[in-house]
Design a protein around this motif. Sequence first.
Motif, mmCIF file in Angstrom:
data_model
loop_
_atom_site.group_PDB
_atom_site.id
_atom_site.type_symbol
_atom_site.label_atom_id
_atom_site.label_comp_id
_atom_site.label_asym_id
_atom_site.label_seq_id
_atom_site.Cartn_x
_atom_site.Cartn_y
_atom_site.Cartn_z
ATOM 1 N N ILE A 152 0.878 -1.179 0.183
ATOM 2 C CA ILE A 152 0.018 0.033 0.034
ATOM 3 C C ILE A 152 1.046 1.151 -0.107
ATOM 4 O O ILE A 152 1.679 1.573 0.968
ATOM 5 N N PRO A 153 0.780 2.190 -1.033
ATOM 6 C CA PRO A 153 1.865 3.494 -0.971
ATOM 7 C C PRO A 153 1.241 4.367 -0.224
ATOM 8 O O PRO A 153 0.007 4.670 -0.024
ATOM 9 N N TYR A 154 1.991 5.413 0.050
ATOM 10 C CA TYR A 154 1.554 6.684 0.444
ATOM 11 C C TYR A 154 0.819 6.474 1.968
ATOM 12 O O TYR A 154 0.038 7.311 2.276
ATOM 13 N N ALA A 155 1.093 5.501 2.701
ATOM 14 C CA ALA A 155 0.325 5.235 3.872
ATOM 15 C C ALA A 155 1.247 4.641 4.753
ATOM 16 O O ALA A 155 2.291 3.646 4.549
ATOM 17 N N ASP A 156 1.115 5.092 6.005
ATOM 18 C CA ASP A 156 2.058 4.262 7.315
ATOM 19 C C ASP A 156 1.262 3.094 7.766
ATOM 20 O O ASP A 156 0.221 3.197 8.421
ATOM 21 N N THR A 157 1.550 1.765 7.348
ATOM 22 C CA THR A 157 0.908 0.554 7.582
ATOM 23 C C THR A 157 1.637 -0.314 8.774
ATOM 24 O O THR A 157 1.507 -1.470 8.930
ATOM 25 N N SER A 158 2.715 0.545 9.401
ATOM 26 C CA SER A 158 3.385 -0.360 10.146
ATOM 27 C C SER A 158 2.409 -0.957 11.413
ATOM 28 O O SER A 158 2.846 -2.124 12.034
ATOM 29 N N ASP A 159 1.319 -0.241 11.853
ATOM 30 C CA ASP A 159 0.498 -0.880 12.776
ATOM 31 C C ASP A 159 -0.954 -1.231 12.157
ATOM 32 O O ASP A 159 -1.715 -1.766 13.013
ATOM 33 N N TRP A 160 -1.040 -1.807 11.035
ATOM 34 C CA TRP A 160 -1.997 -2.277 10.277
ATOM 35 C C TRP A 160 -2.032 -3.698 10.597
ATOM 36 O O TRP A 160 -0.995 -4.510 10.555
ATOM 37 N N ARG A 202 -2.918 -1.942 -9.995
ATOM 38 C CA ARG A 202 -2.794 -0.447 -9.762
ATOM 39 C C ARG A 202 -1.327 -0.109 -10.016
ATOM 40 O O ARG A 202 -1.037 1.115 -10.585
ATOM 41 N N GLN A 203 -0.283 -1.172 -9.905
ATOM 42 C CA GLN A 203 0.956 -0.929 -10.441
ATOM 43 C C GLN A 203 1.246 -1.260 -12.033
ATOM 44 O O GLN A 203 2.184 -1.130 -12.161
ATOM 45 N N SER A 204 0.007 -1.599 -12.716
ATOM 46 C CA SER A 204 0.241 -1.895 -13.964
ATOM 47 C C SER A 204 1.097 -3.157 -14.165
ATOM 48 O O SER A 204 1.810 -3.500 -15.042
ATOM 49 N N PRO A 236 -7.323 -6.906 8.686
ATOM 50 C CA PRO A 236 -8.752 -6.150 8.575
ATOM 51 C C PRO A 236 -8.465 -4.542 8.076
ATOM 52 O O PRO A 236 -9.567 -4.184 7.323
ATOM 53 N N ASP A 237 -7.485 -4.234 8.565
ATOM 54 C CA ASP A 237 -7.217 -2.756 8.156
ATOM 55 C C ASP A 237 -6.914 -2.665 6.651
ATOM 56 O O ASP A 237 -7.394 -2.003 5.791
ATOM 57 N N VAL A 238 -6.282 -3.728 6.105
ATOM 58 C CA VAL A 238 -5.889 -3.803 4.585
ATOM 59 C C VAL A 238 -7.177 -4.097 3.855
ATOM 60 O O VAL A 238 -7.522 -3.699 2.781
ATOM 61 N N CYS A 239 -7.951 -4.871 4.266
ATOM 62 C CA CYS A 239 -9.501 -5.017 3.654
ATOM 63 C C CYS A 239 -10.180 -3.916 3.595
ATOM 64 O O CYS A 239 -10.867 -3.583 2.575
ATOM 65 N N ARG A 240 -10.170 -3.073 4.786
ATOM 66 C CA ARG A 240 -10.840 -1.802 4.695
ATOM 67 C C ARG A 240 -10.394 -0.712 3.606
ATOM 68 O O ARG A 240 -11.015 -0.074 2.969
ATOM 69 N N TYR A 241 -8.989 -0.891 3.560
ATOM 70 C CA TYR A 241 -8.434 0.008 2.555
ATOM 71 C C TYR A 241 -8.850 -0.363 0.979
ATOM 72 O O TYR A 241 -9.132 0.538 0.275
ATOM 73 N N TYR A 242 -8.859 -1.568 0.819
ATOM 74 C CA TYR A 242 -9.377 -1.844 -0.582
ATOM 75 C C TYR A 242 -10.687 -1.998 -0.842
ATOM 76 O O TYR A 242 -11.082 -1.813 -1.680
ATOM 77 N N PHE A 243 -11.572 -2.394 0.304
ATOM 78 C CA PHE A 243 -12.960 -2.794 0.148
ATOM 79 C C PHE A 243 -13.954 -2.005 0.920
ATOM 80 O O PHE A 243 -15.172 -2.047 0.681
ATOM 81 N N GLY A 244 -13.596 -0.822 1.403
ATOM 82 C CA GLY A 244 -14.398 -0.151 2.349
ATOM 83 C C GLY A 244 -14.927 -0.763 3.550
ATOM 84 O O GLY A 244 -14.081 -1.757 4.087
ATOM 85 N N LYS A 245 -15.852 -0.277 3.920
ATOM 86 C CA LYS A 245 -16.614 -0.916 5.083
ATOM 87 C C LYS A 245 -16.979 -2.507 4.980
ATOM 88 O O LYS A 245 -17.046 -3.096 5.736
ATOM 89 N N PHE A 246 -17.442 -2.576 3.744
ATOM 90 C CA PHE A 246 -17.660 -3.954 3.393
ATOM 91 C C PHE A 246 -16.668 -4.896 3.741
ATOM 92 O O PHE A 246 -16.651 -6.031 4.247
ATOM 93 N N GLY A 247 -15.220 -4.565 3.238
ATOM 94 C CA GLY A 247 -14.193 -5.537 3.579
ATOM 95 C C GLY A 247 -13.859 -5.561 4.945
ATOM 96 O O GLY A 247 -13.530 -6.501 5.711
ATOM 97 N N GLN A 248 -14.103 -4.311 5.726
ATOM 98 C CA GLN A 248 -13.753 -4.325 7.271
ATOM 99 C C GLN A 248 -14.818 -5.413 7.932
ATOM 100 O O GLN A 248 -14.435 -6.073 8.726
ATOM 101 N N TRP A 249 -16.148 -5.074 7.753
ATOM 102 C CA TRP A 249 -17.242 -5.924 8.263
ATOM 103 C C TRP A 249 -17.084 -7.383 7.967
ATOM 104 O O TRP A 249 -17.364 -8.229 8.837
ATOM 105 N N SER A 250 -17.045 -7.642 6.642
ATOM 106 C CA SER A 250 -17.066 -9.082 6.179
ATOM 107 C C SER A 250 -15.702 -9.740 6.886
ATOM 108 O O SER A 250 -15.798 -11.080 7.078
#
Length: 558
Positions: free
Chosen positions: A168-176, A529-531, A179-193
């Motif tokens: 994940i670029p341009y974000a501090d993911t050291s504490d992720w 996203r990285q082609s 489920p945080d990764v799922c929320r980043y890609y899929f929004g609330k649906f990813g977080q709750w699922s």
Amino acid sequence: MENICRPLLSSEQAGENFSHRGSTDSLDARAKRPFHVEPRNIVDDEPQERVSAEAAILNSRVQYYSKLTGSSDRLLSPPNHVIPRTEELYIYSPLGTAFKVSGKDHTTKNPSIITIFAIWNTMMGTSILSIPWGIKQAGFSLGILILIFTGLVMLYCCYIVLKSPKAIPYADTSDWEFPDVCRYYFGKFGQWSSLVFSMVSLIGAMVVYWVLMSNFLYNTGQFIYNYAHHINTSDSEFGTNDTDRVICPYPNTDTEGNCTLVTHYIHTSGNDTSEVNFEHWWSKTNTVPLFLIILLLPLLCFRSASFFARFTFLGTISVIYLIILVTMKSVHLGFHLEFHWLDRTKFYVPEFRLLFPQLTGVLTLAFFIHNCIITLMKNNKHQENNVRDLSVAYLLVGLTYLYVGVLIFATFPSPALSKDCIEPNFLDNFSSGDVLVFVARTFLLFQMITVYPLLGYLVRVQMMGQIFGKHYPSFFHVLILNILIVGAGVLMAKFYPNIGSIIRFSGATCGLALVFVFPSLIHMISLRRQSALRWPSAVFHSFLILLGMTNLVAQFFM
């Protein structure tokens, strides 16, 4: 200069006797600038504990400099001689906590060998008891191939989960976490699922624990009662006549061979009356699951589970003892194998059976660590070795499952007993009067009693935190949640105490999302996203998603 050195707080505030404790990770003293919080709001572990007057004065002094210019102009920023040394630097939290910055990093980093065995210990759960049954359902040869293949697939998906935050670029993911990764890609649906499927794995494990604890408690009580009353149970069990007795709890009584089945008649006089009463009040499915409520429901309501975390070492001891027990039994029983590739015989099962999805469901949970692998690997001392250490850990887990599963299946005495007699909990194939097995059941019972509240704590923290924003909203909320979880365990222990089926359904369900679907989709989206997404990669990861869906659907047709 005199005005600068004079405290900016009132004499009343400065004269108060404040104190403070706390620690955080190592920080750069020059880069961090404390912000102002009223001293009365700064507390620590103990209620109303306050920050020292010296620290309050320092904070006001820095606040004074901050008001002289905008934050973007560093010309009049607090000079270095105003900022204290690292050991004197405080961070004030708006949540009401004052921390003292430590001069060194207190985060514990583990060497690779500790990380590897931490993963091994975490994955080694109740599934190990069902591996021999799963191999029997798939067939000996096919079962071994499926175990190896499933382990490799699960390892690859776990590798995707492990590297997903770093992609994940341009974000501090050291504490992720994942489920945080799922929320980043899929929004609330990813977080709750991801939360829902994580709950499936945790609650499924708790149901399996309840069934097993009922089983172990029943057999432990049965052993003690029989020993105290000098009762020999061999006459009422269908099994071999050897010293290392192996039994078939649900036999086909027309089987021939070196086995015995003596009908045990119970009379209603003398000591037999007490035996009838004992069997009435000490039933594996009717009473023992209810007795566990008295012990475990109060433990689930504890606000903190730190006390039970001290006993996690019992899991390692239990697994090691199981391996030793399997080795000793195998040496005494010897190997009993015949290879019939497609045809079933009286004592042996085919090498390839259509029931193999039952094994894949069990293995999905047996190799499941994807929801906590990021956390485990954060503590690895050499982060560059994460992939290697993860692979070695999976290798050890796979070898352990192979060792136990192959030995129990291969040494199961056929003839006299059919291989189909292997139970979902292989300890059930040994008599309740077996001393070595009694020790194993006692170890496992105590270990599960200490782990069960930890699982309940994880369920409560994740569920209550998402719904109410608090880990312990009230005793009433926690009690209702615990009653529902315990009720599910009691019902399964009474009406469907088949841990193999419970494990395979919960494993296939949570594995669909957290092992196959989300990691594969995240990997493909990241590459796109990285082609860098190519059609072989897209086809392969789409195949993984289809594999997970097939694994779940197949469980309903077995």
